[in-house]
Design a protein around this motif. Structure first.
Motif, short mmCIF file in Angstrom:
data_model
loop_
_atom_site.label_atom_id
_atom_site.label_comp_id
_atom_site.label_asym_id
_atom_site.label_seq_id
_atom_site.Cartn_x
_atom_site.Cartn_y
_atom_site.Cartn_z
N ARG A 181 -75.13 92.14 -70.31
CA ARG A 181 -76.66 92.85 -70.07
C ARG A 181 -77.47 94.05 -71.42
N VAL A 182 -77.77 93.76 -72.39
CA VAL A 182 -78.59 94.73 -73.33
C VAL A 182 -79.92 95.58 -72.64
N ARG A 183 -79.81 97.37 -72.95
CA ARG A 183 -81.25 97.96 -71.67
C ARG A 183 -81.60 98.81 -72.85
N ASN A 184 -82.60 99.28 -73.22
CA ASN A 184 -83.16 100.41 -73.64
C ASN A 184 -83.84 100.74 -73.05
N THR A 185 -82.99 102.60 -73.33
CA THR A 185 -82.28 103.48 -72.18
C THR A 185 -83.51 104.35 -72.82
N GLY A 186 -84.09 104.65 -73.56
CA GLY A 186 -85.00 105.17 -74.89
C GLY A 186 -86.14 105.18 -73.90
N ASP A 187 -86.74 105.89 -75.01
CA ASP A 187 -88.39 105.97 -74.25
C ASP A 187 -89.30 105.30 -75.58
N ARG A 188 -88.70 104.30 -76.58
CA ARG A 188 -89.17 103.71 -77.59
C ARG A 188 -88.99 102.85 -78.30
N ALA A 189 -89.37 101.19 -78.72
CA ALA A 189 -88.89 99.78 -78.90
C ALA A 189 -87.92 100.20 -80.11
N GLY A 190 -86.77 99.25 -80.34
CA GLY A 190 -86.19 99.86 -81.18
C GLY A 190 -84.76 98.88 -81.37
N ALA A 191 -84.35 99.23 -82.28
CA ALA A 191 -83.35 98.00 -82.24
C ALA A 191 -81.65 97.59 -82.13
N ALA A 192 -80.62 96.71 -81.10
CA ALA A 192 -79.54 96.94 -80.31
C ALA A 192 -79.26 96.16 -81.20
N VAL A 193 -77.80 96.60 -81.12
CA VAL A 193 -76.65 95.91 -82.45
C VAL A 193 -75.33 94.80 -81.46
N PRO A 194 -75.46 95.03 -80.27
CA PRO A 194 -73.88 94.41 -79.90
C PRO A 194 -72.98 93.50 -80.30
N GLN A 195 -72.22 94.74 -80.76
CA GLN A 195 -70.91 93.53 -81.35
C GLN A 195 -69.74 93.47 -80.62
N VAL A 196 -68.65 91.91 -81.05
CA VAL A 196 -68.03 91.40 -80.93
C VAL A 196 -66.74 91.97 -81.01
N TYR A 197 -65.17 93.12 -81.08
CA TYR A 197 -64.01 92.59 -81.35
C TYR A 197 -63.45 91.96 -80.43
N VAL A 198 -62.13 91.58 -81.47
CA VAL A 198 -60.84 90.83 -80.91
C VAL A 198 -59.39 91.08 -80.99
N SER A 199 -58.78 91.27 -80.14
CA SER A 199 -57.73 92.05 -80.15
C SER A 199 -56.63 91.09 -80.03
N SER A 200 -55.67 90.69 -81.04
CA SER A 200 -54.70 89.73 -80.79
C SER A 200 -53.42 89.50 -80.12
N PRO A 201 -52.94 89.24 -79.12
CA PRO A 201 -50.86 89.17 -78.64
C PRO A 201 -50.60 89.90 -80.02
N ASP A 202 -49.46 90.84 -79.77
CA ASP A 202 -49.01 91.40 -80.76
C ASP A 202 -47.73 90.81 -81.69
N ALA A 203 -47.69 89.30 -80.35
CA ALA A 203 -46.70 87.93 -81.54
C ALA A 203 -47.38 87.76 -82.71
N ALA A 204 -48.77 87.60 -82.86
CA ALA A 204 -49.87 86.95 -83.86
C ALA A 204 -49.63 88.17 -85.49
N GLY A 205 -49.27 89.44 -85.10
CA GLY A 205 -49.35 90.23 -86.37
C GLY A 205 -50.36 90.43 -86.65
N GLU A 206 -51.74 91.01 -86.54
CA GLU A 206 -53.04 90.93 -86.75
C GLU A 206 -52.81 92.79 -86.04
N PRO A 207 -53.78 93.20 -87.03
CA PRO A 207 -54.63 94.72 -86.52
C PRO A 207 -55.30 94.78 -85.39
N PRO A 208 -54.85 95.95 -85.07
CA PRO A 208 -55.86 96.24 -83.52
C PRO A 208 -56.97 95.63 -82.75
N ARG A 209 -58.01 95.55 -83.75
CA ARG A 209 -58.96 94.74 -82.92
C ARG A 209 -59.38 94.21 -84.30
#
Length: 273
Positions: A181-209
């Motif tokens: 759920r994204v909520r506008n907690t201010g006093d005027r309209a605006g744009a929110a950009v929720p971002q999804v990051y994924v962290s892999s198991p250590d065995a995958a050898g990927e960056p942290p997220r």
């Protein structure tokens, strides 16, 4: 003293002209060649921000620049190279008619020393560049090295504020569905950009997220909305040199939600593979 001081500084760059540092270097560019102009814009910005604390610094640049004057800046706008409607757009944003709803597509370092390049990496030795950072490119390097940048990837402010809550992550086939759920907690309209990051198991050898999904929604003051972001199999995959294809390493994958790569208040996990 003026009620408001607005200072606009520009940087000159072209595909065929590499920058030697992160200074504001205005230039006259003809096709792929740029000639630096003898204008000290850092000194100009320092003078304006020191003279009037109620100020706006506008940076017309093609990439990150250092900001030694930042502590005296009340607001910073980074429109990059704005084009022919640049002036009109700036006026609408500064007067509050439009919301500056963009987010940084790259990490801004504090200075050149924060992310040094060895000669082997740039410009290369005997015509060969060695990419020793491997998968740790951009914000992934800062996260892997635990280095705090000036501004993180995905960061951005506007004229209102938002909150993220009620995270739900469910497995769906070879991927997952993320709801929050994204909520506008201010006093005027605006744009929110929720971002999804994924962290892999250590065995995958990927960056942290790594960023695997995002969306942009506009909300009126006090309004909220449930946002759904779907992650397919590729969001949990790693490239296998041996198999010459994408594979999913079995294990628990972290799901991190927030407004930038360094502001991730919502967290969950899902098992894949």
């Amino acid at each position: 003293m003026a009620d408001l001081a607005i200072v606009v500084a520009a940087d000159g760059s072209s595909e065929g002209s590499d920058r030697s540092d992160l200074s504001m270097s205005p230039a006259a560019c003809v096709t792929l060649v740029c000639q630096d102009l003898p204008i000290d814009q850092e000194r100009m910005i320092n003078a304006v921000t020191a003279a009037n604390p109620n100020n706006v610094v506008v940076l017309d640049t093609g990439g990150p620049v250092r900001m030694p004057w930042l502590k005296n800046a009340a607001a910073v706008l980074l429109p990059w190279f704005g084009g022919i409607e640049h002036g009109r757009s700036l006026a609408r944003i500064i007067y509050g008619a439009d919301e500056p709803g963009g987010r940084l597509p790259q990490t801004l370092p504090r200075d050149e020393a924060q992310h040094p390049f060895a000669a082997a990496a740039y410009p290369g030795v005997n015509g060969v560049a060695t990419y020793a950072e491997k998968l740790e490119v951009g914000y992934r390097w800062y996260d892997a090295q635990d280095v705090k940048p000036l501004f993180p990837f995905g960061f951005g402010l506007g004229y209102t504020t938002f909150s993220f809550s009620d995270l739900q992550v469910t497995r769906e086939g070879d991927g997952a569905v993320v709801r929050l759920r994204v909520r506008n907690t201010g006093d005027r309209a605006g744009a929110a950009v929720p971002q999804v990051y994924v962290s892999s198991p250590d065995a995958a050898g990927e960056p942290p997220r790594q960023l695997k999904g995002f969306t942009k929604i506009r909300l009126k003051p006090g309004a909220s909305r449930v946002v759904t972001i779907r992650l397919d199999r590729r969001a949990f995959s790693q490239w296998s040199v041996a198999r010459h294809g994408w594979i999913v390493t079995p294990g628990s994958y972290g799901i991190l939600i927030g407004s930038s790569s360094r502001d991730l208040p919502l967290r969950d996990a899902v098992r894949m593979g």
